[in-house]
Design a protein around this motif. Sequence first.
Motif, PDB file in Angstrom:
ATOM      1  N   HIS A   1       0.832  -1.193   0.000  1.00 18.07           N
ATOM      2  CA  HIS A   1       0.000   0.000   0.000  1.00 18.07           C
ATOM      3  C   HIS A   1       0.866   1.243   0.000  1.00 18.07           C
ATOM      4  N   ARG A   2       0.215   2.365  -0.264  1.00 21.49           N
ATOM      5  CA  ARG A   2       0.881   3.651  -0.185  1.00 21.49           C
ATOM      6  C   ARG A   2      -0.145   4.698   0.212  1.00 21.49           C
ATOM      7  N   MET A   3       0.302   5.664   0.987  1.00 21.80           N
ATOM      8  CA  MET A   3      -0.561   6.781   1.338  1.00 21.80           C
ATOM      9  C   MET A   3      -0.362   7.871   0.290  1.00 21.80           C
ATOM     10  N   ILE A   4      -1.404   8.175  -0.466  1.00 25.57           N
ATOM     11  CA  ILE A   4      -1.328   9.140  -1.559  1.00 25.57           C
ATOM     12  C   ILE A   4      -1.931  10.466  -1.100  1.00 25.57           C
ATOM     13  N   PRO A   5      -1.201  11.577  -1.215  1.00 24.84           N
ATOM     14  CA  PRO A   5      -1.771  12.875  -0.827  1.00 24.84           C
ATOM     15  C   PRO A   5      -2.787  13.349  -1.853  1.00 24.84           C
ATOM     16  N   VAL A   6      -3.983  13.712  -1.401  1.00 25.33           N
ATOM     17  CA  VAL A   6      -4.973  14.289  -2.300  1.00 25.33           C
ATOM     18  C   VAL A   6      -5.001  15.808  -2.160  1.00 25.33           C
ATOM     19  N   ASP A   7      -4.439  16.309  -1.091  1.00 21.79           N
ATOM     20  CA  ASP A   7      -4.166  17.733  -0.934  1.00 21.79           C
ATOM     21  C   ASP A   7      -3.084  17.850   0.123  1.00 21.79           C
ATOM     22  N   LEU A   8      -2.778  19.070   0.548  1.00 27.16           N
ATOM     23  CA  LEU A   8      -1.670  19.244   1.478  1.00 27.16           C
ATOM     24  C   LEU A   8      -2.004  18.784   2.892  1.00 27.16           C
ATOM     25  N   LYS A   9      -3.261  18.446   3.155  1.00 31.77           N
ATOM     26  CA  LYS A   9      -3.641  18.121   4.523  1.00 31.77           C
ATOM     27  C   LYS A   9      -4.214  16.720   4.696  1.00 31.77           C
ATOM     28  N   SER A  10      -4.428  15.991   3.618  1.00 30.18           N
ATOM     29  CA  SER A  10      -5.023  14.663   3.768  1.00 30.18           C
ATOM     30  C   SER A  10      -4.404  13.682   2.789  1.00 30.18           C
ATOM     31  N   GLU A  11      -4.421  12.415   3.201  1.00 30.23           N
ATOM     32  CA  GLU A  11      -3.868  11.336   2.395  1.00 30.23           C
ATOM     33  C   GLU A  11      -4.881  10.195   2.347  1.00 30.23           C
TER      34      GLU A  11
END
Length: 690
Positions: free
Chosen positions: A361-371
């Motif tokens: 898995h990977r944590m993908i940033p969707v904006d500067l404050k959430s993944e």
Amino acid sequence: MTIQLHERVYKFTTPMMRGTSVQFIQRALIAADLLPAGEDDGLFGTATRDAVSEFQRRNGLGVDGKVGQNTAAALNKLLDGTPPSEMRGSGTPSAPKKPVFTGAGPKVVSDELLPNARPKRVIIHWTAGRGRASNLDKSHYHFLVEEDGSVVQGLHRIDANDRPHPNPRASHTRRLNTHSVGVSLCGMHNAQERPFDAGRFPLREIQVQVMARLVAQICRRYDIPVTRETVLGHGEVQDILNVEQNFKWDPMVLPWKRDLTFRETGDYLRDLIRNAMEEDIAGEAAETDGTGQSDLVISGRKVSGGVIDYDTATWIALEPTCQAMGWPAPVLLGLPEDDSLEDEANGVQIVPSEAPIVLSHRMIPVDLKSEVLCVRADDFAEALELGIKVEPSGQVTLEGTIGGIEKDAVTGAVMRFVTIQRGDTLSAIARRELGDSARWRELRDEDGTHYDADSARRISAGDRVMLPDGTAAPGAETQPKSVAGLTPEIIAEAAEAVAKAADPALNRKRAKAALPGILEACYKWGVTDRSHIAYVLATAQHECNFGHPMEENWRKSAAQLAYENSNLNEKDGDGFLFRGRGYVQLTFRYNYRRYGKIVGRDLENDPDDVKDPAVAAEILVYGMSQDGFCGPNKILSAFGEGPDFDFIGARAIVNGDKNKHEKRYGTTKGRGIAERAIRFRDALDTVDLP
């Protein structure tokens, strides 16, 4: 997003890139007392984001931690009339009023500064001067990187060096200026090699980072491969190209990496340049700033925003997908004690059917404050045995029934499906699944209609093919096919031919001994195309010199110790216990267990059995032709066949290192293995193989 800051233009994406662009922003924040002195490291992390937010708060701007147009305008007011050298804590001299460096996306210099020319190589230097480019420096080099990362153009264009001995031109390397681009790092005045002393103007890391991006841009513009012969330091020229250089040693000692040898330093710089090229390609592939999101359709159900395009790959957002499909929430495995989600080596477990599936898995940033918790789309489709299609809109559709097995609604008979991979043909599927390529007319499409010559030509990757009635369920495809026509005489003749093509000479005897087992395994698994057989042989030669050694030499290197943390292992000590063995150097407990079932051996409890040449050959061929060591789309048939086989790209079947330089070949691994495979194919062409 493109903005202008203090006479420079920058392009920012989400998440922001590292480098001098970010460093310039940080220096403005230092000047505003929002960052401590010395924190201009060029990394847009939490501290920088918080400082931007505080700057926005103080100036009555919308607070989002991003440097948008309004924030840029406010920073410009702060910077007006204040050169970077006067910002407190910056520690760098003022940049030129109008530096060449643009900072916009992957481009370090503008297109007009790279004219039509015919360079064959890039040579990297240091000026042996101060941290800024003098007029004398500019007369010798095409581009110079100053100590603050600013790029300055030399007095002569690259095309001035297209012809021998024109006047004027950039003369930077003795007897090697024609077709050479000279790039120099400003600094190292009065530097001493032994004992090492960098002097008052040592090179800085920021210079090397910018240099890597600049050289990457030059190499891409002029199609120059990044090899030791084509991108090298001045101090390597005499050793590698055999052109005498009067004891030059620039820039082969980096003050912050003094433990590296000259050759290791050169390879380190080339790796930085290759990485910069890959990042540039990734940046150009993104059509929008930030992370793109599209819809996922899985088994007819739509998941809004379930697909995320990030880092040149397509990802599935797990939590909304599991929720839409009615599966239990995904479970993270192997997390470190601090519960960090940043380590991509950790696994994530999903339960879409009776058996749980574990994927990286990977944590993908969707904006500067959430993944968002994500897995690779192709891995996800493979694990669920679904066909995958990516629409031009970005929507991903996964088709089929999870597990690949369905029952006829009327008769209840079990029907077996396979998914067409890139490069597949119906005859290849028939050969692989039924043992006879001529049986392709027995295959049917998903609606149950038999293929004819016309419909067979219209198949595409992601389509599902129904196998004939009575075809066994999963597991049957692991039964080897017949070896009709492969007589001992033909095998002996092929062994002689291949041995003569092997290199170095020590491998000829080894190749002759290994060939019978590998060739028999090829025919058992339907690998009869000569280009495919040749590439299997070249892989065995590259990975372990045809079985010498059959076991990885364990030195407890950093890479080897990292095996322990792989989610393909389960227990402490698995990294060593399941170290590389066999013709393809099989690793990890999961692979030993999986391939043990294929070859009918308990390799998990007896891992040394992989060193048996017959077992090693089965694993090598099955993994390259049927299973895909690096994914189901990366098998021999996916790279073409016969004269159209992609000998360089096929390296992806075993490893993604085709562009990495290999000393023993004097070129990249992909090209070196390809050249040897072509020799083996030519040798096999002299044999009457069935």
